[in-house]
Every structure is written in C-alpha cells, then in structure tokens.
Design a protein around this motif. Structure first.
Motif, PDB file in Angstrom:
ATOM      1  N   GLU A  51      11.713   6.775 -33.576  1.00 23.41           N
ATOM      2  CA  GLU A  51      12.801   7.695 -33.921  1.00 23.41           C
ATOM      3  C   GLU A  51      13.937   7.648 -32.906  1.00 23.41           C
ATOM      4  O   GLU A  51      14.987   8.244 -33.118  1.00 23.41           O
ATOM      5  N   LYS A  53      14.373   9.167 -30.173  1.00 24.68           N
ATOM      6  CA  LYS A  53      14.789  10.484 -29.676  1.00 24.68           C
ATOM      7  C   LYS A  53      15.003  10.465 -28.167  1.00 24.68           C
ATOM      8  O   LYS A  53      15.713  11.296 -27.624  1.00 24.68           O
ATOM      9  N   GLY A  75      19.390  10.270 -32.893  1.00 28.81           N
ATOM     10  CA  GLY A  75      18.392   9.398 -33.509  1.00 28.81           C
ATOM     11  C   GLY A  75      18.683   7.920 -33.382  1.00 28.81           C
ATOM     12  O   GLY A  75      18.184   7.116 -34.164  1.00 28.81           O
TER      13      GLY A  75
END
Length: 158
Positions: A51, A53, A75
């Motif tokens: 992802e 992150k 993201g």
C-alpha cells in the motif's frame, strides 16, 4: 525539484526511479537440480508494504552526484529528485525480494508518473556481485499515471 510518484506496491529491485509489485504466476516451481518442489501462492504479492503507506522495506540508492529523497504520500512512494547526477543509474528506488525460484513465472507491475517527462528503466537484478539482471523494461514516464507490467520466467535461482 523533479518528483516521481509510484504506486501499487513495489519490488523495485534497482529500478531507476520505479517501483513494482512482483506476483508469482504459478503455484508450483520444480527445481530439478536438487529434485525438490517449491510451492508458491499464485497471485501473492511479494512486497510486504504494497500500500506504500510508509517507505518501510524500500531503499534509495544514489550515485554520481545524485541528490534525492524518498517519502510516502497518498498511497504512493514519492522520490523527490533535486539532482539526477551524472550516471543514468544514479537514482534507484529498490526493494529486496529473495528468493526468486528457477522456472518461476513472475509479473512485475507498478503504476508510475512524474512531474517531468523522462525515460526510465525498471529491472529485477542481483543487488551485488556481478549485478545480474533477470528482467528489464525501459519506458517513458509522463505526468499521467500509467501502469507498467512485465511477466518473466526466472532462468536460474536468485
């Protein structure tokens, strides 16, 4: 400052400013040299942080006077490049994935864009020794998101 953003997970194993996902496309791989069968989950992402992150697991290699910073935003991984340096491989976003199995079929896939249109390369290669390259793809990066994909079969253990 030039910025390159990459999203949808990453393998970027020495890719000049590119990141990717690597998915095994087969469920079993047989290593005939040692007569063993290795099972891999087909379609499983080999990136622990797909992802994007955070930058955890990803690295930024700089050489030849290159100056850049890696961060995670919205993201996607963001490589902010102040100076590309004097080498065509001077800025590399990377992620270590080992092992990759002989005769295993993998798919390298990622989304990428840049605020400066440029040519770049993505590759899966050994990080050290003779820097053996297992797969390579060159492409033009634009200011719009684009998906880059390359399926490959490992010719030897990595």
């Amino acid at each position: 400052m030039n910025r390159i953003a990459v999203k949808t997970a990453a393998v970027c194993l020495a890719a000049s400013m590119a990141v990717a996902s690597v998915y095994p496309s087969v469920s079993t791989v047989k290593d005939t040299a040692e007569n063993k069968v290795v099972y891999a989950e087909a379609g499983k992402n080999l990136i622990d942080n797909p992802e994007c992150k955070t930058t955890e697991g990803f690295g930024l290699y700089l050489d030849g006077g290159a100056v850049a910073e890696l961060s995670a935003k919205d993201g996607a991984l963001d490589v902010s490049i102040e100076d590309v340096g004097k080498l065509n491989y001077g800025v590399q976003l990377n992620y270590a994935i080992i092992p990759l199995y002989k005769d295993g079929v993998y798919r390298l896939s990622f989304d990428i864009k840049s605020d400066v249109e440029r040519y770049t390369e993505a590759l899966v290669q050994m990080d050290g020794g003779d820097y053996t390259s297992y797969v390579w793809k060159g492409f033009d990066v634009t200011t719009e998101w684009q998906t880059v994909e390359k399926e490959f079969t490992m010719a030897k253990e990595a």
